[in-house]
Design a protein around this motif. Structure first.
Motif, PDB file in Angstrom:
ATOM      1  N   LEU A  72      -6.391  -0.293   8.900  1.00 37.05           N
ATOM      2  CA  LEU A  72      -7.305   0.829   8.692  1.00 37.05           C
ATOM      3  C   LEU A  72      -8.763   0.368   8.705  1.00 37.05           C
ATOM      4  N   VAL A  73      -9.014  -0.718   7.994  1.00 40.26           N
ATOM      5  CA  VAL A  73     -10.400  -1.170   7.859  1.00 40.26           C
ATOM      6  C   VAL A  73     -10.983  -1.582   9.207  1.00 40.26           C
ATOM      7  N   ILE A  74     -10.192  -2.314   9.967  1.00 41.39           N
ATOM      8  CA  ILE A  74     -10.709  -2.858  11.220  1.00 41.39           C
ATOM      9  C   ILE A  74     -10.809  -1.803  12.310  1.00 41.39           C
ATOM     10  N   THR A  75      -9.808  -0.933  12.341  1.00 37.88           N
ATOM     11  CA  THR A  75      -9.724  -0.064  13.508  1.00 37.88           C
ATOM     12  C   THR A  75     -10.188   1.358  13.270  1.00 37.88           C
ATOM     13  N   GLY A  76     -10.294   1.772  12.007  1.00 35.19           N
ATOM     14  CA  GLY A  76     -10.672   3.171  11.776  1.00 35.19           C
ATOM     15  C   GLY A  76     -12.169   3.320  11.586  1.00 35.19           C
ATOM     16  N   TRP A  77     -12.647   4.561  11.870  1.00 32.92           N
ATOM     17  CA  TRP A  77     -14.059   4.810  11.635  1.00 32.92           C
ATOM     18  C   TRP A  77     -14.239   5.135  10.168  1.00 32.92           C
ATOM     19  N   TRP A  78     -15.169   4.436   9.493  1.00 33.62           N
ATOM     20  CA  TRP A  78     -15.192   4.503   8.035  1.00 33.62           C
ATOM     21  C   TRP A  78     -15.480   5.889   7.488  1.00 33.62           C
ATOM     22  N   GLN A  79     -16.231   6.707   8.250  1.00 30.56           N
ATOM     23  CA  GLN A  79     -16.523   8.038   7.696  1.00 30.56           C
ATOM     24  C   GLN A  79     -15.274   8.908   7.647  1.00 30.56           C
ATOM     25  N   TYR A  80     -14.460   8.790   8.701  1.00 32.49           N
ATOM     26  CA  TYR A  80     -13.184   9.528   8.673  1.00 32.49           C
ATOM     27  C   TYR A  80     -12.272   8.993   7.586  1.00 32.49           C
ATOM     28  N   LEU A  81     -12.301   7.681   7.469  1.00 34.40           N
ATOM     29  CA  LEU A  81     -11.484   7.043   6.439  1.00 34.40           C
ATOM     30  C   LEU A  81     -11.870   7.604   5.070  1.00 34.40           C
ATOM     31  N   TRP A  82     -13.178   7.746   4.905  1.00 34.17           N
ATOM     32  CA  TRP A  82     -13.659   8.261   3.624  1.00 34.17           C
ATOM     33  C   TRP A  82     -13.217   9.701   3.397  1.00 34.17           C
ATOM     34  N   VAL A  83     -13.293  10.474   4.446  1.00 37.68           N
ATOM     35  CA  VAL A  83     -12.888  11.877   4.320  1.00 37.68           C
ATOM     36  C   VAL A  83     -11.393  11.983   4.021  1.00 37.68           C
ATOM     37  N   LEU A  84     -10.615  11.142   4.697  1.00 39.96           N
ATOM     38  CA  LEU A  84      -9.167  11.174   4.450  1.00 39.96           C
ATOM     39  C   LEU A  84      -8.854  10.729   3.025  1.00 39.96           C
ATOM     40  N   PHE A  85      -9.553   9.676   2.596  1.00 33.33           N
ATOM     41  CA  PHE A  85      -9.348   9.225   1.222  1.00 33.33           C
ATOM     42  C   PHE A  85      -9.719  10.348   0.250  1.00 33.33           C
ATOM     43  N   GLY A  86     -10.882  10.977   0.512  1.00 35.61           N
ATOM     44  CA  GLY A  86     -11.324  12.077  -0.350  1.00 35.61           C
ATOM     45  C   GLY A  86     -10.294  13.195  -0.352  1.00 35.61           C
ATOM     46  N   GLY A  87      -9.768  13.492   0.837  1.00 36.32           N
ATOM     47  CA  GLY A  87      -8.764  14.552   0.930  1.00 36.32           C
ATOM     48  C   GLY A  87      -7.541  14.210   0.098  1.00 36.32           C
TER      49      GLY A  87
END
Lengths: 325, 90, 327, 562
Positions: free
Chosen positions: D440-455
Motif C-alpha cells: 500500500l505504502v509504495i504503490t498507492g497514492w497517499w491521499q486516496y490511502l488517507w481517504v480510505l483509512f478515514g472511511g
C-alpha cells in the motif's frame, strides 16, 4: 569400633537412624538406643514416621497421635498421627485466612478447597514429613531417634525432601521474576518502597525449614545412620542394594549392626535340628558379612529368646547392644 | 492562602499525573500486566486443581492459599473468560 | 479350635474365580516368599500366572536368583510362572508428560502467554507420583488381562494399604476434580459470549481416570476375584500390626482372604533337655499362637514351620508350596 | 479571521458540549452512578482490569487517541477551505465524536467490561462478530498503509527527519534497558534519553540525509518504507519492553513538549488565516460530501477511539463518573488539537498555491513548517523547529503504526491459525502484515490511502454506534442521540468508500491510466474499499435485525410488566 564408642566419640551425632529391610528389628533398636541414652542422662525423643508404627506395642503404652510422651525420665516417644496433623494443618490455614482478612467465616469456595485438600493422594505422607521437619526444627532434645519405615519407604521419605526442594526452587524462581516486573512498575511510578512479597517470604520460610531438616539427614557430623541386617543371603544382598540407594541421597552411613545372631553357647547345648542347620547357615553368612562389610560392623546383637516388648526386654536388648551401663 | 497553596499543589499534581498518563502509564501497566499474568500462572501451577486441572498440588501449596484468597475469584474469571481479538487491541 | 478350618487349598477351591491375590504384613515376615509360593502353586495348576512386585525395593530377583526387572520372566522352569519387577520410571515420565500436555492446553485456553515451560515442570513435582505410578502399573496389568492369575508382592502393610486404598483415595480426588471442572465449565459458559460448546480434554481426562479408578475398585473389592492375605510370625509386633490393618482393610472394602502364620518352630524337634533358649522361644510362640487363634480364629489359612535354611530358589519354594497349600 | 478566534470558538463549543450536552446524557440518559461498581474494580485482575485514577487516564486516553490522525486530516481537508473543515471538526465532535467515545466506554463498563467482539456477538449476532473481526483486520491494514505513507513522505520531504528518527530509536532502546534491566531512576532515564533524542533532532539539521546518503537514496520511498517496516518488525517481534514501549515513552515527551510550546507560539503570533475560507465543492480527491467528512476522521469522530475506550479505558475507570471527563472530555481536547492543525495549515502559507506545492510532498512537511514557525515564536531556531515538527509527525505516525502491525500479527494468528499453524509464528504474522502494508505504502497514492483509512475509521465508528444503539434499545433507553450519528456516519462513509473505490477501480485501473506498481496498489486499495463496504452492509442488515428484535422484545415485555 563398637556402637558405644561411636556414641562416645561423636557426641555431635544427635540424629540417630536405623535403616534396613522390614522386620529386622529397626524399631526395637530405636527403642533400646533411646532407652540407653536416656539412662545416660540425655534427653531423648524417639519418634516414628511410620503409619504402622510399633512404638506403642514396644513400649506397651498408647502414644499414637498424642505428641511426645514420657516413657521413663528423659525418654520421650512419639507416634505421628497423620490424619490429626492434616486436620491441624487445615485449621491453621483457615485461621490464617481469617486473621489476614479479618473475616468471620471462610468463603465457601475456599472452605471446600481446604476440605478437599485432605483427599490429595500424598497428603498423609507429606503431613508426616512436615511433622518431622517440625520436630527437628523445634529442637529441645539432646538426641532424636528416627524410627524409620521400611527401606523403600525411607527412601521415599528422603526423596520427598528433594522433590519439595525442587518444587520450591521452581516456583520461587517464578516469584522472583514477578518481582522484577514489580520493580519496573515501581520505577515507572517512582515508588521508593516496594511491598514485600508475602508468598516469596513464605516460600523462603518453607524452604529453610525443609533444608534444615534434610541437611541434618545428610550431615555426617550430626547424623548417625546405622544399617541393620541379619546373616541371611537375601538380606545381605538387599542391604547392599539399599546402601547404594541411600548413598545417592548423601545419607552418611555410620556402620552396620548384625541382629539375630544365635548365641554360640547354644551350640554346645541340646538343640533341635532346625537350629543346627541355622547355625551352619549363620556361620557361613557371618563370614560373608565380615568380608563384605569388614570393620564397618559395629555390633552383633544376639537373638533374644522372646520378642522385645516392654521395658525389661528393652533394657535387656539395650545391654546387648551397648554392653552394661 | 493556605487553601490556595493546596489547590496549586493539586493542580501540579494533576498535571504530573496527566504527563505520567501520556508517557509512562502504558509501560507501568505493561509491567504490572506481565506480573499479574505470571501470578495467574503461579496460582495455576500451585492450585490448578481448583479449576479441575489435573495437577497434584504438593502439601505445601495449601500454605500459600491464604495469600491468594483475594485473587481467586478474579483469577478464575480471567482463566475462564472467553476472549477474542478485540480484547487485545488496547 | 486351634486348628486350620479352611486351608489355603480349600479357600482357593471354594473361590474358583479368584484371580488377584496379595500378601501383606509387617516387614520381614516372609511376604515375598509366600507370594512366590502362591504363584508357583497356581502355575502348577496350569494357570498362566504373573507374580508382580510393586515394592519400591524389589526382591523377586533375589528370591528366584534370576533377573526379572523390567519385564515378565519365566521362573522356576515352570512355563506358566512369570515373575516381574515393575519399573516405574517410564510410567512416571508418561504421566508427567500427560499432565504437562494438559496444562499447556489450559494455558492456551486461558490465553496465558507468559513463558511457562519452565514452571509447568513444577506442577508435576509431587512425591505422590512414584506411588501412583506403582498403582497405575498394577491396574494396567490387571486391565490388560494377559494372565489367568495374578500374585502381587506388595510393600509392607502400610504401603499396601495405601496402594490398594489408592483407588479410593484417587476416587475421592478425581471426584473433587470433576466437581471443580464442572464448576469451571459452568463459569466458563457464564462468561462466554458465544456459548459455543467446546471440547474439554481435561474433563475427558478426568472422566477416563475416574472410570479406571472405578473399574480398579470394582475388581479390588470383589471378594470372588480378589483376596488379601496377611502373613505374620508368632510374635507380638507382627500380630499387632496385622490386627490393626485387617480392620482398615475391611473399612476400605478390600476382601481379606485370611492369615498365614510363618516361622513356627516344629514342636516335635523339642525334647526335655533342649536348650533353655529354645524352650523359651517355643513357649513364647505358643503364647502368641493362642493369641492368633483367638483373634483370627477361622481366618487362619496355613501355619508354616520355620525352615532350617532361608527360603530362596526353586527347591525351597517348592517345599514352601507344599506347606502353604497343604490339602 | 484570526487563529485565536478559532481557538476561542473551539473552547466555547467544548465547554457547552462537555458541560451541557454530555452532562445531560451522562446524568439523565445513561444515569452514571458513582456507587455502581465498575468492571475495573469488580474484576480487578491486574491484567486487563486495573482501576486507575482519573488524571492518569486523561493522559492515557489522550495519548491513545491523539496520534497523527487529528493533525493530518485538517491539513488535507483545508483544500476545501478552512471554514467547512472547522465546522465539521466542531460539529462532528459536538454531535458525534464525544458521543461515540463516551458511549463506547460506557457500554463496555455496563457489560462487565466485555470487548467489542463479545458485545457484537451478544447484542447483534454471531455473524456480526466474525465480520467485525475481519473488518478490523483490513481497517488495521489501512491504518498501516496511511500512516506508513505519512512516515515515508515526511522522511523524504524533510532531510533532517531520518537522523532524528534514528536517534529517537536509540534513545528509546536505551530507555528500555535503563528502566527494565538496570532499574535506573525514571527521572534520570527520562532526562538522558530525551536529551539524546533532542540531540538527534539537532544533528539532523546539521547533517541532513541527502548529505549522508546522497540525493537518490534520501529521496527513495523504498528506503524509508523499508526502514519503517523494519522498525515495526522489531516492535512486533521483540519483547514489548525492549523496543516498542520505551520508544513510545521517549517519543511522548517529544510530542508533548512540541505541542505545548507550539500552542504557546500560536498565542504569541496569533496569525490570520491566509488560505481561503472556502474553495469549491469538489477538489481532486472528491466532493466535500462525503469525502471531507472522512478526511477529517480523528478530531471529529474516529472509530479507533471506540477500540481504545472499550478494551482499554473502560477496564481502568474507577468510577462511572469518570467516563464523561475521560471519554468525552479528552475527545474535546483532541478537537482542540485538530483546530491547532487547521491553524497551522491555514496560516503559515501566503497563498493557496504555496500550500498546494507543500502538500504535494505530504502533510508532514506542512505540519513541520507550522511547528517550526510557532516554535520560532517561543525562541527556537527555525531550522531546528522544523526538524522538531518533522520528527513529531514521524513519531505520531510510527507509534500507531508499530502498534497496529503488532495487532495485525496477533490477528493473523487468531484468524488464520486454524488454516495453518504457521500463522501462529510471530515472524510470519508480522511479515504478512508488513508485506501488505508495504504494498500500500509504495504503490498507492497517499491521499486516496488517507481517504480510505478515514472511511474505514468512520465506518468503525458507526459500527460502534450501532452496538451502542442496540444496547440502548435493549435497555429501553432513548437511542436517537446515538442512532442519528450512526446513520449519518454510515451513509457518509459508504458513499465515500464507494466513491473512492469507483475512482480507483473503474476510472483509474480500468481506465488504463495506470501502469506497473501503481496498478497493484490502486487495485488493492479499491478492492479493500469494496470489501469494507460489503462488510459494513452485512453488519448493517444484522444490526437492523437486532434493533427490530430488541424493539419487539421490549414491546412484549412492557405490557406484561405493567
Amino acid at each position: 569400633m563398637s556402637l558405644t564408642k561411636i556414641f562416645e566419640q561423636y557426641p555431635d551425632r544427635r540424629y540417630i537412624m536405623f535403616g534396613g529391610k522390614g522386620g529386622l528389628g529397626k524399631t526395637t533398636f530405636s527403642a533400646a538406643t533411646s532407652y540407653y541414652l536416656a539412662k545416660k542422662g540425655k534427653k531423648v525423643l524417639v519418634f516414628s514416621v511410620d503409619p504402622q508404627a510399633s512404638l506403642t506395642d514396644i513400649f506397651q503404652k498408647d502414644i499414637f497421635g498424642k505428641g511426645p510422651t514420657e516413657i521413663i525420665p528423659n525418654l520421650y516417644a512419639q507416634e505421628i498421627d497423620a490424619d490429626k496433623r492434616v486436620k491441624a494443618y487445615q485449621q491453621e490455614v483457615r485461621q490464617k485466612i481469617l486473621d489476614m482478612y479479618g473475616m468471620d467465616k471462610i468463603p465457601e469456595e475456599i472452605e471446600s478447597y481446604i476440605q478437599a485438600a485432605a483427599a490429595e493422594p500424598a497428603m498423609e505422607e507429606s503431613a508426616i514429613f512436615d511433622e518431622v521437619v517440625d520436630i527437628v526444627v523445634r529442637g529441645g532434645y539432646d538426641y532424636y531417634i528416627y524410627d524409620l519405615v521400611p527401606l523403600g519407604h525411607a527412601l521415599y521419605y528422603l526423596s520427598m525432601a528433594s522433590v519439595y526442594d525442587a518444587w520450591i526452587d521452581k516456583i520461587t524462581k517464578l516469584r522472583e521474576q514477578m518481582r522484577e516486573y514489580d520493580q519496573v512498575a515501581a520505577v515507572m511510578q517512582r515508588e521508593k518502597e516496594l511491598d514485600e512479597d508475602a508468598i516469596l517470604n513464605e516460600l523462603l520460610y518453607i524452604k529453610e525449614r525443609i533444608n534444615k531438616s534434610s541437611s541434618i539427614l545428610t550431615d555426617k557430623a550430626k547424623t548417625a545412620f546405622f544399617f541393620v541386617l541379619t546373616a541371611e543371603d537375601m538380606i545381605i544382598k538387599d542391604t547392599q542394594k539399599a546402601a547404594a540407594l541411600f548413598a545417592k541421597f548423601d545419607v552418611p552411613l555410620s556402620g552396620y549392626i548384625i541382629n539375630r545372631v544365635l548365641p554360640s553357647e547354644l551350640k554346645s547345648e541340646n538343640i533341635p535340628e532346625y537350629l543346627k542347620n541355622r547355625f551352619l547357615m549363620q556361620e557361613h553368612y557371618l563370614e560373608v558379612i565380615k568380608n563384605d562389610f569388614g570393620n564397618e560392623i559395629l555390633a552383633s546383637v544376639p537373638e533374644m529368646e522372646r520378642d522385645v516388648t516392654g521395658l525389661p526386654m528393652i533394657e535387656k536388648l539395650a545391654k546387648a547392644m551397648f554392653g552394661d551401663f | 492562602m493556605a487553601e490556595k497553596e493546596k489547590k496549586k499543589g493539586g493542580f501540579f499534581q494533576s498535571v504530573k499525573e496527566f504527563v505520567y498518563g501520556v508517557a509512562a502509564h502504558d509501560s507501568a501497566r505493561f509491567a504490572l500486566k506481565t506480573r499479574a499474568s505470571m501470578e495467574h500462572l503461579f496460582i495455576l501451577i500451585t492450585m490448578g486443581d481448583m479449576l479441575g486441572v489435573p495437577i497434584l498440588p504438593p502439601y505445601y501449596s495449601l500454605r500459600l492459599l491464604p495469600y491468594v484468597v483475594p485473587q481467586i475469584s478474579t483469577w478464575k474469571r480471567r482463566m475462564l473468560r472467553e476472549k477474542d481479538l478485540t480484547d487485545g487491541l488496547a | 479350635m486351634n486348628q486350620v478350618v479352611t486351608s489355603m487349598y480349600k479357600y482357593f477351591h471354594e473361590n474358583p474365580r479368584l484371580k488377584y491375590i496379595f500378601f501383606g504384613g509387617k516387614g520381614g515376615v516372609g511376604k515375598t516368599v509366600m507370594a512366590g509360593a502362591a504363584a508357583l502353586w497356581s502355575a502348577k495348576q496350569g494357570r498362566k500366572t504373573l507374580l508382580a512386585s510393586t515394592n519400591p525395593v524389589h526382591s523377586l530377583s533375589n528370591l528366584f536368583g534370576q533377573n526379572v526387572f523390567g519385564r515378565p520372566v519365566v521362573v522356576c522352569d515352570e512355563e506358566n510362572c512369570h515373575a516381574f519387577e515393575i519399573d516405574t520410571r517410564d510410567t512416571i515420565e508418561r504421566s508427567k508428560k500427560e499432565i504437562r500436555e494438559k496444562i499447556n492446553w489450559f494455558l492456551k485456553f486461558a490465553d496465558i502467554t507468559t513463558k511457562a515451560e519452565d514452571f509447568i515442570e513444577s506442577a508435576t513435582m509431587n512425591p505422590a507420583f512414584e506411588e501412583s505410578a506403582m498403582f497405575e502399573n498394577m491396574i494396567d496389568l490387571m486391565f490388560k488381562d494377559e494372565y489367568d492369575f495374578y500374585v502381587f508382592d506388595t510393600a509392607p502393610t502400610a504401603n499396601a494399604r495405601r496402594l490398594l486404598g489408592m483407588s479410593k483415595v484417587y476416587g475421592l480426588w478425581v471426584d473433587k476434580m470433576l466437581k471443580s471442572r464442572e464448576e469451571a465449565k459452568s463459569l466458563r459458559e457464564l462468561l462466554s459470549f458465544s456459548k459455543k460448546k467446546e471440547k474439554d480434554p481435561l474433563l475427558d481426562y478426568l472422566l477416563n481416570f475416574k472410570d479406571r479408578m472405578a473399574h480398579a475398585k470394582e475388581l479390588l473389592t470383589d471378594d470372588a476375584l480378589t483376596a488379601f492375605f496377611f502373613v505374620t510370625l508368632p510374635e507380638s509386633l507382627p500380630i499387632a500390626v496385622i490386627t490393626r490393618f485387617i480392620n482398615w482393610f475391611y473399612e476400605f472394602g478390600i476382601p481379606v482372604g485370611g492369615v498365614v502364620v510363618n516361622g513356627l518352630i516344629p514342636k516335635e524337634q523339642l525334647c526335655a533337655d533342649s536348650a533353655e533358649f529354645v524352650k523359651n522361644r517355643v513357649k513364647m510362640q505358643e503364647e502368641h499362637m493362642e493369641e492368633i487363634w483367638k483373634i483370627f480364629d477361622d481366618r487362619v489359612r496355613a501355619v508354616v514351620p520355620l525352615f532350617d535354611t532361608e527360603v530362596k530358589g526353586p527347591d525351597m519354594l517348592n517345599k514352601m508350596v507344599d506347606h502353604l497349600f497343604v490339602k | 479571521m484570526n487563529a485565536i478566534y478559532v481557538l476561542i470558538i473551539g473552547l466555547v463549543v467544548a465547554v457547552i458540549g462537555y458541560r451541557v450536552y454530555a452532562k445531560y446524557i451522562d446524568s439523565k440518559v445513561i444515569q452514571a452512578d458513582p456507587k455502581r461498581m465498575t468492571p475495573a474494580k469488580m474484576y480487578m485482575d491486574g491484567v486487563e482490569f486495573m482501576p486507575t485514577s482519573r488524571n492518569i487516564l486523561y493522559g492515557y486516553q489522550f495519548k491513545s487517541i491523539a496520534g497523527a490522525g487529528p493533525i493530518i486530516g485538517p491539513i488535507i481537508a483545508i483544500q476545501w477551505g478552512w471554514l467547512p473543515a472547522m465546522v465539521w471538526i466542531l460539529a462532528g465532535t459536538f454531535f458525534i465524536g464525544w458521543v461515540h467515545d463516551y458511549s463506547s466506554a460506557m457500554i463496555a463498563m455496563r457489560n462487565d467490561g466485555a470487548s467489542f467482539g463479545g458485545l457484537s456477538h451478544r447484542l447483534i449476532s454471531p455473524r456480526a462478530r466474525i465480520i467485525l473481526l475481519s473488518f478490523i483486520y483490513f481497517y488495521l491494514l489501512l491504518i498501516v498503509g496511511a500512516f506508513g505513507a505519512v512516515v515515508v513522505n515526511t522522511a523524504v520531504a524533510l532531510k533532517g527527519a531520518p537522523m532524528a528518527w534514528l536517534f529517537l530509536t536509540i534513545a528509546g532502546v536505551l530507555a528500555g534497558q535503563m528502566i527494565y534491566r538496570w532499574k535506573v531512576d525514571i527521572i534520570v532515564t527520562t532526562v538522558i534519553t530525551v536529551v539524546i533524542a533532542m540531540a538527534g533532532i539537532f544533528l539532523g539539521t546539521l547533517a541532513p540525509s541527502n548529505q549522508i546518503l546522497g540525493d537518490a537514496l534520501s529521496n527513495s520511498r523504498w528506503l524509508w518504507a523499508i526502514a519503517a517496516f523494519v522498525f515495526c518488525y522489531f516492535a512486533s517481534v521483540l519483547p514489548i519492553w525492549r523496543f516498542s514501549l520505551p520508544i513510545n515513552y521517549v517519543a511522548a515527551y517529544i510530542v508533548f513538549l512540541g505541542l505545548f510550546f507550539g500552542i504557546i507560539g500560536i498565542f504569541i503570533t496569533h496569525p490570520e488565516f491566509t488560505l481561503p475560507a472556502f474553495t469549491s465543492f469538489e477538489i481532486p480527491i472528491g466532493p466535500i460530501w462525503p469525502i471531507m467528512f472522512v478526511t477529517i476522521a480523528c478530531g471529529a469522530v474516529s472509530g479507533w477511539h471506540s477500540i481504545v475506550c472499550s478494551s482499554g479505558t473502560a477496564r481502568q475507570l474507577e468510577s462511572e463518573m469518570d467516563a464523561r471527563p475521560v471519554g468525552a472530555g479528552i475527545m474535546f481536547l483532541e478537537m482542540m488539537l485538530a483546530l491547532f492543525a487547521l491553524i497551522i495549515a491555514g496560516t503559515i502559507y501566503s497563498s493557496s498555491s504555496e500550500y498546494a506545492a507543500a502538500l504535494v510532498k505530504g502533510p508532514g512537511g506542512v505540519f513541520a513548517a507550522g511547528v517550526g514557525k510557532f516554535l520560532n515564536a517561543v525562541g527556537l531556531p527555525l531550522d531546528y523547529g522544523k526538524s522538531y515538527g518533522s520528527v513529531m509527525m514521524i513519531v505520531l505516525a510510527i507509534t500507531i503504526m508499530q502498534l497496529v502491525v503488532r495487532f495485525m500479527r496477533v490477528a493473523t494468528a487468531e484468524l488464520l491459525s486454524d488454516i495453518s499453524p504457521i500463522f501462529k509464528n510471530v515472524h510470519v504474522g508480522t511479515l504478512v502484515a508488513s508485506a501488505l502494508g508495504m504494498i500500500l505504502v509504495i504503490t498507492g497514492w497517499w491521499q486516496y490511502l488517507w481517504v480510505l483509512f478515514g472511511g474505514a475509521n468512520q465506518l468503525m465508528a458507526s459500527l460502534a454506534l450501532m452496538l451502542v444503539s442496540a444496547w440502548l434499545i435493549s435497555e429501553g433507553k432513548p437511542a436517537a442521540w446515538a442512532m442519528i450519528p450512526m446513520f449519518f456516519m454510515f451513509v457518509t462513509t459508504i458513499a465515500a468508500l464507494l466513491y473512492t473505490s469507483y475512482n480507483l477501480l473503474i476510472v483509474k485501473v480500468l481506465g488504463g491510466a495506470l501502469k506497473g506498481e501503481a496498478l497493484i496498489g490502486n487495485t488493492l486499495m479499491g478492492l479493500t474499499g469494496i470489501f469494507l463496504v460489503i462488510a459494513a452492509l452485512i453488519l448493517a442488515i444484522e444490526g437492523f435485525k437486532a434493533f427490530r428484535r430488541f424493539r419487539t422484545m421490549r414491546g412484549q415485555a412492557a405490557p406484561s410488566g405493567a
